[in-house]
Design an enzyme around this catalytic site. Structure first.
Site, PDB file in Angstrom:
ATOM      1  N   SER A 149     -36.762  23.996  34.516  1.00  0.00           N
ATOM      2  CA  SER A 149     -38.007  23.731  35.234  1.00  0.00           C
ATOM      3  C   SER A 149     -39.159  24.035  34.289  1.00  0.00           C
ATOM      4  O   SER A 149     -39.012  24.810  33.338  1.00  0.00           O
ATOM      5  CB  SER A 149     -38.108  24.635  36.465  1.00  0.00           C
ATOM      6  OG  SER A 149     -39.416  24.612  37.014  1.00  0.00           O
ATOM      7  N   TYR A 162     -38.193  32.705  40.498  1.00  0.00           N
ATOM      8  CA  TYR A 162     -37.765  31.345  40.145  1.00  0.00           C
ATOM      9  C   TYR A 162     -37.962  31.092  38.650  1.00  0.00           C
ATOM     10  O   TYR A 162     -37.070  30.576  37.973  1.00  0.00           O
ATOM     11  CB  TYR A 162     -38.555  30.337  40.966  1.00  0.00           C
ATOM     12  CG  TYR A 162     -38.122  28.908  40.767  1.00  0.00           C
ATOM     13  CD1 TYR A 162     -37.000  28.404  41.415  1.00  0.00           C
ATOM     14  CD2 TYR A 162     -38.839  28.056  39.937  1.00  0.00           C
ATOM     15  CE1 TYR A 162     -36.595  27.098  41.245  1.00  0.00           C
ATOM     16  CE2 TYR A 162     -38.454  26.744  39.759  1.00  0.00           C
ATOM     17  CZ  TYR A 162     -37.330  26.260  40.410  1.00  0.00           C
ATOM     18  OH  TYR A 162     -36.934  24.956  40.226  1.00  0.00           O
ATOM     19  N   LYS A 166     -35.146  30.202  35.741  1.00  0.00           N
ATOM     20  CA  LYS A 166     -35.183  28.968  34.964  1.00  0.00           C
ATOM     21  C   LYS A 166     -35.401  29.235  33.476  1.00  0.00           C
ATOM     22  O   LYS A 166     -34.961  28.476  32.615  1.00  0.00           O
ATOM     23  CB  LYS A 166     -36.260  28.028  35.513  1.00  0.00           C
ATOM     24  CG  LYS A 166     -35.949  27.509  36.916  1.00  0.00           C
ATOM     25  CD  LYS A 166     -34.594  26.789  36.978  1.00  0.00           C
ATOM     26  CE  LYS A 166     -34.322  26.179  38.337  1.00  0.00           C
ATOM     27  NZ  LYS A 166     -33.055  25.414  38.391  1.00  0.00           N
TER      28      LYS A 166
END
Length: 258
Positions: A149, A162, A166
């Protein structure tokens, strides 16, 4: 659309919905011999028919199969890859499954952080390992693609957990490329920007900054799931035969500007 994936079997985790579903459908359109759809449930997050039925409706002759799998379980990943044997074994492994948190940030709870890491990081590694074992056993020079990401390349207060997960995927792709390269197995990662999916809309912190991201993006729009799927087709095809260890941003140019 093309025969870029002709004769290839692709396994996609998290393929009931969003980007994973788009990858499955696009792979079929580009001639994949077989598409194995893996997820916790067949029902799309957005509602509607299961991905396997949507592929069958294309009438392309693509073989399809749904395989339930909890990617955080090594055993489930082994069973998922074993399911590819009836189609000649996995040629392309798309480790796409991942989650975000409704309450992410600097105060993320220990339980939420561990749950996210188990799926986003552990699940990605277990899937890649299982695919590589089968590829090596069958002598396949396959392609493993990890879903990173732009959050793995740049941090944000609202996506602490998150982005941490990633960022781990970014280094995992580079390290696995080195590990599996001698066997002819390529490992790359895609780093999407803001993509129009239900997951984006259902994550409050991310949804709150999406319009700001759009205004800063050179193309001045969010991306579509098909635009990520097209990159997967390229990286899984023989056109990318000398590409490995690459983290490819697909973000409309957002990370290229200040």
């Amino acid at each position: 659309m093309s025969d870029l994936l002709a004769g290839k079997t692709i396994v996609i985790t998290g393929a009931s919905s969003g980007i994973g579903r788009a990858i499955a459908l696009t792979a079929a359109k580009h001639g994949a011999k077989a598409v194995i759809v893996s997820d916790i449930t067949e029902t799309p997050r957005e509602g509607g028919e299961p991905t396997t039925k949507a592929i069958a409706a294309l009438s392309l002759g693509t073989l399809t199969k749904f395989q339930h799998a909890d990617v955080s379980s090594p055993d489930d990943n082994d069973k998922l890859i074993a399911a590819a044997e009836e189609f000649g074994g996995v040629d392309i492994m798309m480790c796409n499954a991942g989650i975000s948190l409704s309450a992410d940030g600097a105060d993320v709870s220990a339980a939420d952080f561990q749950r996210l890491m188990a799926i986003n990081v552990n699940g990605t590694l277990f899937g890649a390992q299982a695919a590589a074992r089968q590829m090596k056993k069958l002598g396949k020079k396959g392609s493993i693609i990890l879903m990173a990401s732009m959050g793995g390349l740049a941090g944000a207060a609202v996506t602490l957990a998150y982005s941490t997960s990633k960022g781990g995927i970014v280094q995992m792709a580079r390290s696995l490329a080195d590990a599996y390269g001698p066997d002819g197995i390529r490992v790359n990662a895609i780093a999407p920007g803001s993509i129009d999916t239900e997951l984006l809309r259902a994550t409050p912190g991310v949804a709150s900054v999406t319009e700001g991201f759009r205004l800063r993006t050179p193309l001045r729009r969010v991306g579509q799931p098909d635009e990520i799927a097209n990159v997967v087709v390229f990286l899984g095809s023989d056109l990318a035969s000398y590409i490995t260890g690459v983290i490819l941003p697909v973000d409309g140019g957002l990370l290229a500007v200040i």
